[in-house]
Design a protein around this motif. Sequence first.
Motif, mmCIF file in Angstrom:
data_model
loop_
_atom_site.group_PDB
_atom_site.id
_atom_site.type_symbol
_atom_site.label_atom_id
_atom_site.label_comp_id
_atom_site.label_asym_id
_atom_site.label_seq_id
_atom_site.Cartn_x
_atom_site.Cartn_y
_atom_site.Cartn_z
ATOM 1 N N GLN A 150 -1.325 39.452 20.294
ATOM 2 C CA GLN A 150 -0.712 38.344 21.020
ATOM 3 C C GLN A 150 -1.646 37.146 21.013
ATOM 4 O O GLN A 150 -2.861 37.288 20.814
ATOM 5 C CB GLN A 150 -0.389 38.743 22.463
ATOM 6 N N GLY A 151 -1.060 35.960 21.184
ATOM 7 C CA GLY A 151 -1.866 34.752 21.148
ATOM 8 C C GLY A 151 -1.060 33.546 21.571
ATOM 9 O O GLY A 151 0.127 33.645 21.902
ATOM 10 N N PRO A 152 -1.685 32.359 21.580
ATOM 11 C CA PRO A 152 -1.050 31.145 22.111
ATOM 12 C C PRO A 152 0.108 30.654 21.256
ATOM 13 O O PRO A 152 0.126 30.821 20.041
ATOM 14 C CB PRO A 152 -2.199 30.133 22.121
ATOM 15 N N GLU A 153 1.060 30.023 21.933
ATOM 16 C CA GLU A 153 2.215 29.458 21.231
ATOM 17 C C GLU A 153 1.814 28.334 20.285
ATOM 18 O O GLU A 153 2.522 28.063 19.312
ATOM 19 C CB GLU A 153 3.234 28.943 22.244
ATOM 20 N N THR A 157 3.172 38.780 19.620
ATOM 21 C CA THR A 157 3.813 38.077 20.738
ATOM 22 C C THR A 157 3.109 36.759 21.026
ATOM 23 O O THR A 157 1.874 36.722 21.204
ATOM 24 C CB THR A 157 3.807 38.942 22.012
ATOM 25 N N TYR A 158 3.887 35.689 21.064
ATOM 26 C CA TYR A 158 3.367 34.374 21.455
ATOM 27 C C TYR A 158 3.396 34.271 22.978
ATOM 28 O O TYR A 158 4.429 34.538 23.608
ATOM 29 C CB TYR A 158 4.202 33.268 20.842
ATOM 30 N N VAL A 159 2.262 33.890 23.553
ATOM 31 C CA VAL A 159 2.122 33.808 25.008
ATOM 32 C C VAL A 159 2.017 32.334 25.416
ATOM 33 O O VAL A 159 1.192 31.590 24.867
ATOM 34 C CB VAL A 159 0.872 34.573 25.483
ATOM 35 N N PRO A 160 2.834 31.892 26.367
ATOM 36 C CA PRO A 160 2.748 30.493 26.805
ATOM 37 C C PRO A 160 1.445 30.223 27.560
ATOM 38 O O PRO A 160 0.833 31.136 28.125
ATOM 39 C CB PRO A 160 3.961 30.336 27.723
ATOM 40 N N GLY A 209 1.029 30.975 40.156
ATOM 41 C CA GLY A 209 1.366 30.138 39.008
ATOM 42 C C GLY A 209 2.345 30.850 38.099
ATOM 43 O O GLY A 209 3.167 31.657 38.540
ATOM 44 N N THR A 210 2.231 30.612 36.799
ATOM 45 C CA THR A 210 3.107 31.251 35.804
ATOM 46 C C THR A 210 2.278 31.693 34.604
ATOM 47 O O THR A 210 1.206 31.139 34.330
ATOM 48 C CB THR A 210 4.207 30.292 35.318
ATOM 49 N N GLY A 211 2.790 32.694 33.894
ATOM 50 C CA GLY A 211 2.125 33.159 32.667
ATOM 51 C C GLY A 211 0.771 33.776 32.919
ATOM 52 O O GLY A 211 -0.138 33.654 32.081
ATOM 53 N N ALA A 214 -4.128 35.126 27.135
ATOM 54 C CA ALA A 214 -3.895 35.112 25.697
ATOM 55 C C ALA A 214 -3.208 33.832 25.249
ATOM 56 O O ALA A 214 -3.260 33.467 24.070
ATOM 57 C CB ALA A 214 -3.044 36.315 25.291
ATOM 58 N N GLY A 215 -2.559 33.130 26.197
ATOM 59 C CA GLY A 215 -1.874 31.893 25.862
ATOM 60 C C GLY A 215 -2.760 30.667 25.910
ATOM 61 O O GLY A 215 -2.331 29.586 25.503
ATOM 62 N N GLY A 216 -3.963 30.786 26.438
ATOM 63 C CA GLY A 216 -4.874 29.659 26.535
ATOM 64 C C GLY A 216 -5.443 29.514 27.936
ATOM 65 O O GLY A 216 -5.467 30.472 28.721
#
Length: 290
Positions: free
Chosen positions: A139-142, A207-210, A234-236, A278-280
């Motif tokens: 998984q990683g950033p969008e 998987t792309y993570v926001p 928060g979110t994500g 994982a999204g940043g």
Amino acid sequence: MERAGRRYLPFPSAGSTVCGVSVTLTGTVQITIPTAGPCNCVPCPGGAAPTLTTINPGAGPEAGGTTVTLTGTDLTGATAVSFGATPATSFTVDSDTQITAVSPVGTGTVQVTVTTAGGTSNGVSYAYVPALASIFQFQGPEAGGHLVYLNGTGLTGVTAVTFGSTPATSFTVNSDAEIAVFTPAGTGTVQVTVTGPNGTSNGVSYTYVPVPTLTSVSPTSGPEAGGSTVVLTGTGLSTGAAVLFGIVASDFTVNSDTQITATAVPGTGTVQITVITAGGTSNGVNYTYI
């Protein structure tokens, strides 16, 4: 000789070959042919040579082990199934029109044939393609630009790596078992595949993570000695990898995708709390030491 629509063996002459068997006659041979009653001649064994029309699937990994279904005619009594010059790992004659076989180890594109007493069939093409076993990281950033490693077999000669329908930003084939890849931008969960000279591999999930966001911290202040329990919302947040008070990492627990509980580290003044997933890296929320 023909009788009742069937072809029977003629009497062999010396040195002739009947049904693949060489016949030698010596001495005097007496033959009695009945003038009435049924003919007891025996038809020549073997029958028609088999034919193949399809193979499904038509590709599989170089490591072998793929179960394929061969369809055709006159397959009963098959004594061999070959992938090029290599025998199938195993096979089962399901019916006169179908055989199930397991592919052996191989490379390139080969012709699959079936042999019976009637002869050897025509060939149908089977391609050995790259196979993927795993991806690290999964998984990683969008936004893309994330370095991941694909592991598998038959990766030498890969000409394309695709995330869903999007080509990778760049990739390097490190060995026959590993490819280093920089992800393109994307969203959701996609299948990653590689394409070689003979076809495209199976897929592995990525998987792309926001990017996470923080909306609040409670309480908003605490002692300079640290140790206070704070709740971040928060979110994500579900893939949280780090919580920073300024530049100092703290202990934390991911409660849900919208909440993290962290322990304040020692500090002074007002700092920004951020969460890395994982999204940043998220935006920051203020926390004041008093």
